[in-house]
Design a protein around this motif. Structure first.
Motif, PDB file in Angstrom:
ATOM      1  N   UNK A   3      96.093  12.375 -16.587  1.00 59.08           N
ATOM      2  CA  UNK A   3      96.842  11.813 -15.465  1.00 59.08           C
ATOM      3  C   UNK A   3      96.921  10.293 -15.520  1.00 59.08           C
ATOM      4  N   UNK A   4      95.839   9.631 -15.918  1.00 56.87           N
ATOM      5  CA  UNK A   4      95.868   8.170 -16.010  1.00 56.87           C
ATOM      6  C   UNK A   4      96.920   7.698 -17.008  1.00 56.87           C
ATOM      7  N   UNK A   5      96.985   8.348 -18.160  1.00 59.66           N
ATOM      8  CA  UNK A   5      97.969   7.963 -19.165  1.00 59.66           C
ATOM      9  C   UNK A   5      99.390   8.165 -18.657  1.00 59.66           C
ATOM     10  N   UNK A   6      99.605   9.232 -17.887  1.00 54.20           N
ATOM     11  CA  UNK A   6     100.922   9.467 -17.290  1.00 54.20           C
ATOM     12  C   UNK A   6     101.281   8.331 -16.343  1.00 54.20           C
ATOM     13  N   UNK A   7     100.321   7.927 -15.517  1.00 50.32           N
ATOM     14  CA  UNK A   7     100.594   6.846 -14.567  1.00 50.32           C
ATOM     15  C   UNK A   7     100.873   5.529 -15.275  1.00 50.32           C
ATOM     16  N   UNK A   8     100.166   5.242 -16.352  1.00 47.82           N
ATOM     17  CA  UNK A   8     100.440   4.026 -17.116  1.00 47.82           C
ATOM     18  C   UNK A   8     101.852   4.068 -17.716  1.00 47.82           C
ATOM     19  N   UNK A   9     102.216   5.211 -18.281  1.00 45.01           N
ATOM     20  CA  UNK A   9     103.535   5.359 -18.893  1.00 45.01           C
ATOM     21  C   UNK A   9     104.644   5.254 -17.849  1.00 45.01           C
ATOM     22  N   UNK A  10     104.452   5.918 -16.715  1.00 47.78           N
ATOM     23  CA  UNK A  10     105.447   5.877 -15.645  1.00 47.78           C
ATOM     24  C   UNK A  10     105.615   4.453 -15.110  1.00 47.78           C
ATOM     25  N   UNK A  11     104.515   3.711 -15.008  1.00 45.11           N
ATOM     26  CA  UNK A  11     104.590   2.324 -14.549  1.00 45.11           C
ATOM     27  C   UNK A  11     105.451   1.482 -15.489  1.00 45.11           C
ATOM     28  N   UNK A 134     100.656  -2.175 -18.353  1.00 43.57           N
ATOM     29  CA  UNK A 134     101.716  -1.184 -18.579  1.00 43.57           C
ATOM     30  C   UNK A 134     103.013  -1.584 -17.895  1.00 43.57           C
ATOM     31  N   UNK A 135     102.922  -1.884 -16.574  1.00 44.07           N
ATOM     32  CA  UNK A 135     104.178  -2.243 -15.904  1.00 44.07           C
ATOM     33  C   UNK A 135     104.706  -3.587 -16.382  1.00 44.07           C
ATOM     34  N   UNK A 136     103.785  -4.448 -16.825  1.00 50.27           N
ATOM     35  CA  UNK A 136     104.250  -5.741 -17.321  1.00 50.27           C
ATOM     36  C   UNK A 136     104.951  -5.611 -18.670  1.00 50.27           C
ATOM     37  N   UNK A 137     104.484  -4.689 -19.523  1.00 54.74           N
ATOM     38  CA  UNK A 137     105.202  -4.401 -20.769  1.00 54.74           C
ATOM     39  C   UNK A 137     106.608  -3.903 -20.444  1.00 54.74           C
ATOM     40  N   UNK A 138     106.708  -3.072 -19.395  1.00 59.28           N
ATOM     41  CA  UNK A 138     108.023  -2.618 -18.959  1.00 59.28           C
ATOM     42  C   UNK A 138     108.920  -3.766 -18.558  1.00 59.28           C
ATOM     43  N   UNK A 139     108.377  -4.713 -17.763  1.00 56.37           N
ATOM     44  CA  UNK A 139     109.165  -5.879 -17.360  1.00 56.37           C
ATOM     45  C   UNK A 139     109.565  -6.723 -18.560  1.00 56.37           C
ATOM     46  N   UNK A 140     108.613  -6.939 -19.459  1.00 51.87           N
ATOM     47  CA  UNK A 140     108.873  -7.786 -20.635  1.00 51.87           C
ATOM     48  C   UNK A 140     110.035  -7.238 -21.453  1.00 51.87           C
TER      49      UNK A 140
END
Length: 376
Positions: A3-11, A134-140
């Motif tokens: 579940x943690x990995x899913x949340x990181x990926x979703x972020x 994780x979410x910052x990689x998404x923003x980047x």
């Protein structure tokens, strides 16, 4: 995948998409001839609704359940984000930005509360650092690639965002293994009680978010005037997020920031100088340095706020809602007020205004902590 990995990926998927929608909305509005005030309003309205949504849905997630509420918010954002591709009417874009903000208002505080369940101290800090990276990689990557996508088609970033957010919603609904038990690091130190840490974290998060959001929201007008192309504009924002990513990575390996407040004030003072630098700068490398400083410190203030909040909150949904509402209030007020200043004066004035506002709010933080410690 647990579940943690899913949340990181979703972020990562969500903030890739959020950055794409925000970039494409403001850039498209600027190229359609919208005023500086309207460009700022596009961002502020979205995050004003986000703030209200966080305060409503965060506490509800404590009783309604995290999974369904987060997925519903993601789907609303997917539909409204993709719909932006089908109009060039600025008022319609404003309306769609409101729906998008409501969706992420249901999504983010729910996911953060979900992430904080069963964790404290060093374990909580480690989870939050990985989540923030994780979410910052998404923003980047969102900022870096959206500029490229926008040069091919102004509609393409909206299509991509809608597809990725839909994928995130499906991941949230998929059955997965529970998060593994994590051991607390030995010799961990907790947040000092009664010393103003949580309030300082909130105020610093608001102050930095206010200043950064105002500057980023009005940068499209300055970039257009200076003939900075959309791909270079996106790269500058990616550099800012890259600096934040480095800050998140560093903070999980450091402990001093969890027990001291003075570095938080010094870091914010550095952003005051960086914002003045944006107002003066005219070259790509100058913007890269100043926006990099702003991004790095934004990572620090965000992490301090979310850590101090969840460490001291038993109702995770309510605590994360308040943290996100403070974040959203800065995103709401910063672009609106900076846009009004740019409308009244010139394209450089919003950056000086954001620098001055941040300086005043640093002083306010010092006064709050001094009062807090004196009364206890």
């Amino acid at each position: 995948m647990n579940q943690l990995h899913i949340l990181y990926l979703v972020a990562a998927l969500m903030d890739f998409s959020v950055s794409g929608v925000m970039f494409a909305l403001t850039r498209r509005a600027a190229e359609l001839g919208a005023s500086a005030f309207v460009v700022g309003l596009l961002g502020s309205l979205m995050f004003g609704v986000y703030m209200a949504g966080a305060l409503i849905f965060g506490p509800l997630s404590d009783t309604w359940g995290r999974r369904q509420l987060a997925a519903a918010g993601a789907l609303l954002s997917a539909v409204s984000g993709a719909a932006c591709a089908f109009t060039t009417n600025v008022p319609v874009l404003l309306g769609l930005s409101v729906l998008f903000g409501l969706g992420i208002g249901a999504f983010w505080p729910t996911v953060i509360a979900w992430l904080g369940e069963g964790a404290e101290g060093g374990t909580l800090s480690r989870r939050l650092a990985r989540f923030s990276m994780s979410w910052n990689v998404g923003l980047l990557f969102g900022f870096a690639l959206t500029g490229k996508l926008f040069t091919y088609s102004a509609q393409l970033p909206f299509y991509v965002a809608g597809a990725l957010i839909t994928g995130a919603a499906l991941l949230l609904l998929a059955p997965v293994a529970p998060a593994p038990a994590e051991l607390l690091p030995p010799g961990q130190r907790t947040v000092p009680a009664g010393r103003g840490f949580r309030k300082t974290g909130w105020l610093a998060n608001f102050a930095l978010t206010f200043a950064m959001s105002g500057a980023v929201a009005l940068f499209p007008k300055l970039a257009t005037a200076l003939d900075i192309t959309a791909d270079k504009h996106g790269l500058l924002l990616a550099i800012s997020r890259g600096a934040a990513l480095l800050a998140f990575w560093s903070l999980q390996h450091l402990e001093f920031w969890r027990t001291r407040l003075w570095p938080l004030w010094v870091a914010q003072a550095g952003v005051v100088l960086a914002l003045v630098g944006i107002g003066i700068a005219g070259e790509f490398w100058q913007f890269a340095i100043t926006l990099g400083v702003v991004g790095a410190v934004s990572g620090y203030t965000y992490q301090a706020s979310i850590y101090f909040t969840l460490e001291e909150s038993s109702a995770k949904g309510k605590g994360s809602a308040f943290h996100e509402a403070i974040l959203a209030s800065g995103m709401f007020l910063g672009p609106m007020l900076a846009g009004a200043v740019g409308e009244r004066y010139d394209l450089r004035s919003p950056f000086y205004f954001c620098a001055a506002a941040l300086a005043v709010m640093i002083i306010a933080q010092l006064l709050v902590v001094a009062w807090r410690r004196r009364t206890t």
